[in-house]
Scaffold this active site. Sequence first.
Site, PDB file in Angstrom:
ATOM      1  N   LYS A  67       5.529 -11.560 -16.918  1.00  0.00           N
ATOM      2  CA  LYS A  67       5.342 -11.764 -15.476  1.00  0.00           C
ATOM      3  C   LYS A  67       4.199 -12.736 -15.205  1.00  0.00           C
ATOM      4  O   LYS A  67       4.268 -13.542 -14.290  1.00  0.00           O
ATOM      5  CB  LYS A  67       5.087 -10.410 -14.798  1.00  0.00           C
ATOM      6  CG  LYS A  67       4.988 -10.474 -13.284  1.00  0.00           C
ATOM      7  CD  LYS A  67       6.325 -10.745 -12.634  1.00  0.00           C
ATOM      8  CE  LYS A  67       6.236 -10.959 -11.136  1.00  0.00           C
ATOM      9  NZ  LYS A  67       7.391 -11.736 -10.623  1.00  0.00           N
ATOM     10  N   ARG A  93       3.583   0.285  -5.296  1.00  0.00           N
ATOM     11  CA  ARG A  93       3.284  -0.268  -3.974  1.00  0.00           C
ATOM     12  C   ARG A  93       1.932  -0.963  -3.937  1.00  0.00           C
ATOM     13  O   ARG A  93       1.572  -1.575  -2.933  1.00  0.00           O
ATOM     14  CB  ARG A  93       3.325   0.830  -2.911  1.00  0.00           C
ATOM     15  CG  ARG A  93       4.683   1.481  -2.763  1.00  0.00           C
ATOM     16  CD  ARG A  93       4.725   2.358  -1.545  1.00  0.00           C
ATOM     17  NE  ARG A  93       4.491   1.589  -0.332  1.00  0.00           N
ATOM     18  CZ  ARG A  93       5.435   0.948   0.344  1.00  0.00           C
ATOM     19  NH1 ARG A  93       6.676   1.010  -0.050  1.00  0.00           N
ATOM     20  NH2 ARG A  93       5.144   0.273   1.431  1.00  0.00           N
ATOM     21  N   ASN A 103      -1.383   1.586   5.935  1.00  0.00           N
ATOM     22  CA  ASN A 103      -0.599   0.534   5.287  1.00  0.00           C
ATOM     23  C   ASN A 103      -0.115  -0.378   6.405  1.00  0.00           C
ATOM     24  O   ASN A 103       0.547   0.080   7.327  1.00  0.00           O
ATOM     25  CB  ASN A 103       0.593   1.152   4.549  1.00  0.00           C
ATOM     26  CG  ASN A 103       1.594   0.108   4.105  1.00  0.00           C
ATOM     27  OD1 ASN A 103       1.239  -1.058   3.905  1.00  0.00           O
ATOM     28  ND2 ASN A 103       2.837   0.511   3.951  1.00  0.00           N
ATOM     29  N   GLY A 104      -0.459  -1.662   6.337  1.00  0.00           N
ATOM     30  CA  GLY A 104      -0.016  -2.600   7.376  1.00  0.00           C
ATOM     31  C   GLY A 104      -1.122  -3.562   7.732  1.00  0.00           C
ATOM     32  O   GLY A 104      -2.107  -3.699   7.002  1.00  0.00           O
ATOM     33  N   TRP A 164      -2.903  -2.284  -1.631  1.00  0.00           N
ATOM     34  CA  TRP A 164      -2.516  -3.669  -1.948  1.00  0.00           C
ATOM     35  C   TRP A 164      -3.284  -4.508  -0.942  1.00  0.00           C
ATOM     36  O   TRP A 164      -2.964  -4.524   0.243  1.00  0.00           O
ATOM     37  CB  TRP A 164      -1.002  -3.840  -1.791  1.00  0.00           C
ATOM     38  CG  TRP A 164      -0.566  -5.253  -1.985  1.00  0.00           C
ATOM     39  CD1 TRP A 164      -0.233  -6.142  -1.003  1.00  0.00           C
ATOM     40  CD2 TRP A 164      -0.435  -5.941  -3.218  1.00  0.00           C
ATOM     41  NE1 TRP A 164       0.094  -7.336  -1.576  1.00  0.00           N
ATOM     42  CE2 TRP A 164      -0.010  -7.255  -2.912  1.00  0.00           C
ATOM     43  CE3 TRP A 164      -0.633  -5.586  -4.551  1.00  0.00           C
ATOM     44  CZ2 TRP A 164       0.223  -8.203  -3.905  1.00  0.00           C
ATOM     45  CZ3 TRP A 164      -0.402  -6.545  -5.524  1.00  0.00           C
ATOM     46  CH2 TRP A 164       0.021  -7.826  -5.201  1.00  0.00           C
ATOM     47  N   CYS A 189       0.850  -1.194   0.000  1.00  0.00           N
ATOM     48  CA  CYS A 189       0.000   0.000   0.000  1.00  0.00           C
ATOM     49  C   CYS A 189       0.886   1.243   0.000  1.00  0.00           C
ATOM     50  O   CYS A 189       1.963   1.247   0.576  1.00  0.00           O
ATOM     51  CB  CYS A 189      -0.950   0.129   1.189  1.00  0.00           C
ATOM     52  SG  CYS A 189      -2.102  -1.230   1.363  1.00  0.00           S
TER      53      CYS A 189
HETATM   54  C1  F6R Z   1      10.560 -17.421 -12.286  1.00  0.00           C
HETATM   55  C2  F6R Z   1       9.167 -17.033 -12.375  1.00  0.00           C
HETATM   56  C3  F6R Z   1       8.208 -17.964 -13.019  1.00  0.00           C
HETATM   57  C4  F6R Z   1       6.923 -18.064 -12.192  1.00  0.00           C
HETATM   58  C5  F6R Z   1       5.882 -18.911 -12.940  1.00  0.00           C
HETATM   59  C6  F6R Z   1       4.630 -19.103 -12.126  1.00  0.00           C
HETATM   60  O1  F6R Z   1      11.355 -16.419 -11.730  1.00  0.00           O
HETATM   61  O2  F6R Z   1       8.798 -15.976 -11.929  1.00  0.00           O
HETATM   62  O3  F6R Z   1       8.774 -19.221 -13.201  1.00  0.00           O
HETATM   63  O4  F6R Z   1       7.237 -18.621 -10.947  1.00  0.00           O
HETATM   64  O5  F6R Z   1       5.561 -18.298 -14.151  1.00  0.00           O
HETATM   65  O6  F6R Z   1       4.003 -17.893 -11.884  1.00  0.00           O
HETATM   66  P1  F6R Z   1       2.938 -17.755 -10.733  1.00  0.00           P
HETATM   67  O7  F6R Z   1       3.641 -18.008  -9.455  1.00  0.00           O
HETATM   68  O8  F6R Z   1       2.421 -16.353 -10.859  1.00  0.00           O
HETATM   69  O9  F6R Z   1       1.876 -18.781 -11.000  1.00  0.00           O
END
Ligand code: F6R
Length: 618
Positions: A613, A27, A103-104, A77, A2
């Site tokens: 990501k 954040r 935040n907390g 968050w 947060c």
């Molecule tokens: C490695 C990494 C990926 C994730 C994978 C699963 O550094 O970040 O291998 O761990 O894509 O992602 P989540 O945990 O979001 O299901």
Amino acid sequence: MCGIIGGTGETPVLPLLVEGLRRLEYRGYDSAGIALPAHGTIWRRRKAGGTRSISELGEGVGDAPPGITCGIGHSRWATHGAPTEVNAHPHTDASGRLAIIHNGILENFRELTHDLPRRGAELVSETDTEVLAHLIAAEVAGGAGLADAVRTCLRRVEGKFAIAVIHADEPDLIVAARRSSPLVCGTDATTAYLASDIPAIHGKADRFYVIDDDRVVELTPGAIRVTDLQGSELVPEEREVTWDLAAAEKGGYPDFMSKEMYEQPAAVRDTLLGRIVQGRIALDQVRLSDEDLRMIDKVYVVACGSSYHAGLVGKQAIQHWCRLPVEVEIASEFRYQDPVLGRTSLVVAISQSGETIDTLEAVHHAKQQGAPVLAVCNVVDSSMARDADAVLYTRAGPEIGVASTKCHLAQLVAMQVLALYLAQVRGTSYPEEVAERLGHLEQIPQRVAAALESADTVKGIASAPDVRDARDFFFLGRGVGRAVALEGALKLKEISYLRAEGYPGGELKHGPIALIEPGTVVVAVATRSRLAGKVLSNVEEVKARGATVVLVVDERDVDVPAVRKLADHIIPLPGTGHELFQPIVDNIPLQLFAYALATARGNDVDKPRNLAKVVTVE
Ligand code: F6R
């Protein structure tokens, strides 16, 4: 996580709040909100729209009363309650004349709510924060000034907080306070500022102040006054800020990955926060009854990538503490293995994002077969958290770097907590044994911080010619060290684009040892465990074939003759009191190693090539 922001001065405050929230977006962005004391009441606007929250809030404040010079803002968050508008901060009291941002986590918020009916207040949100709005407002209604009211209430609060409170009766005043959650204050000639982090007020304030734990700050135009919780005045320490704004958004770090690595002690601490109560584990979001958990006769863990590696460690913890059979399966393979599932099989899905499609599909498959599903997720109210029967949240805060670091560590901690919880509920450990192990777990944030101090040693190793110029890397480990080896190799591949294999040490001679030749680097995890001696024997085998050896060992073992003989480079680490906890610390130098090699090659560690990501395609 947060983000919080506030200002009181002589010019309209709204632009400061909107811009500050934008700068604090890293954040958290589940929701955003602003409150201003305006003409005897509080004007408030909140938006819950995920990543759009802050921009939508910025567009939606056009009808704010003009010219208001004091106000507070928050980007959330979510930890307590779904990321909805009703749970968005600022929260107000029943009269709508007081507003608070936080935040907390208030650990004793349930106890605090017991007082509310007596005070004629009722909670409208699911948050822990709202209770403080009602309690502080009740003190003000009883005749206290806002700052005294905050001090009185905070003396009763357990947990972590950085808060800021405004009241319509004192429209130039913001009262802020902190314990463990970050809070900085600043001033210039006419305005006083507060924020979770420097970036939000960078370029605005001339002077910055460090606010210590259990301090209450009264901000008035151009000035701050700091007291302890009893009201004794203290002189705040001034803080020098030399970063430029771009660096400031990363907290002074060159990239998010290093910032997130250094947030790991906090990620571990927060994942444990409020879950260990008098030597027992309390998991209030695990909605499976004790009866259901006692019926379980098999556990399946499903996950991808780093989360899968956390599952490998979790398997050993559950088997060891609970004597329950566990299978760990790569989520994209799970459905196609025809897993034998039913009401007595518990499926644990581990996912930072809670949106990884392969893991989500595994969850849906398990549910169709009637198996209860528990998700270990970092993102509150993510698809997986909603679809699962129960959730254990890791509380690492948003992870922006693509390579998982702090979330992986938080997953390792969460899996230990889950294993010990199952042992507690199923009676496979004596209460005093659980208490002893929890005692070790509570020490781990300090151990993680100590492990981060190996950064210079690791950087030196990564720049040594025999490592820097290598093209082939093997990571070896046994037992839980095998999962560390797999994770170390994955980190190196991801961000340095070097070939790296993770292997269980004993398996090497069944094939892969053919690849070992002079110039190959072998990183071996040989911290204290039943299998450390066997790892060293495996290292002998690669050393004999000319490999360069980097040994990760317990700091008490650096002078052991076998270690001295085998290692070209040594990374010493603190112990953790139990070998099952050791991966939480052993991962750190391998993250730092990958980081050092990747940055030396000029790679963008936050956005490695070809990677996303969140992986939402099969
Ligand atoms: C490695 C990494 C990926 C994730 C994978 C699963 O550094 O970040 O291998 O761990 O894509 O992602 P989540 O945990 O979001 O299901």
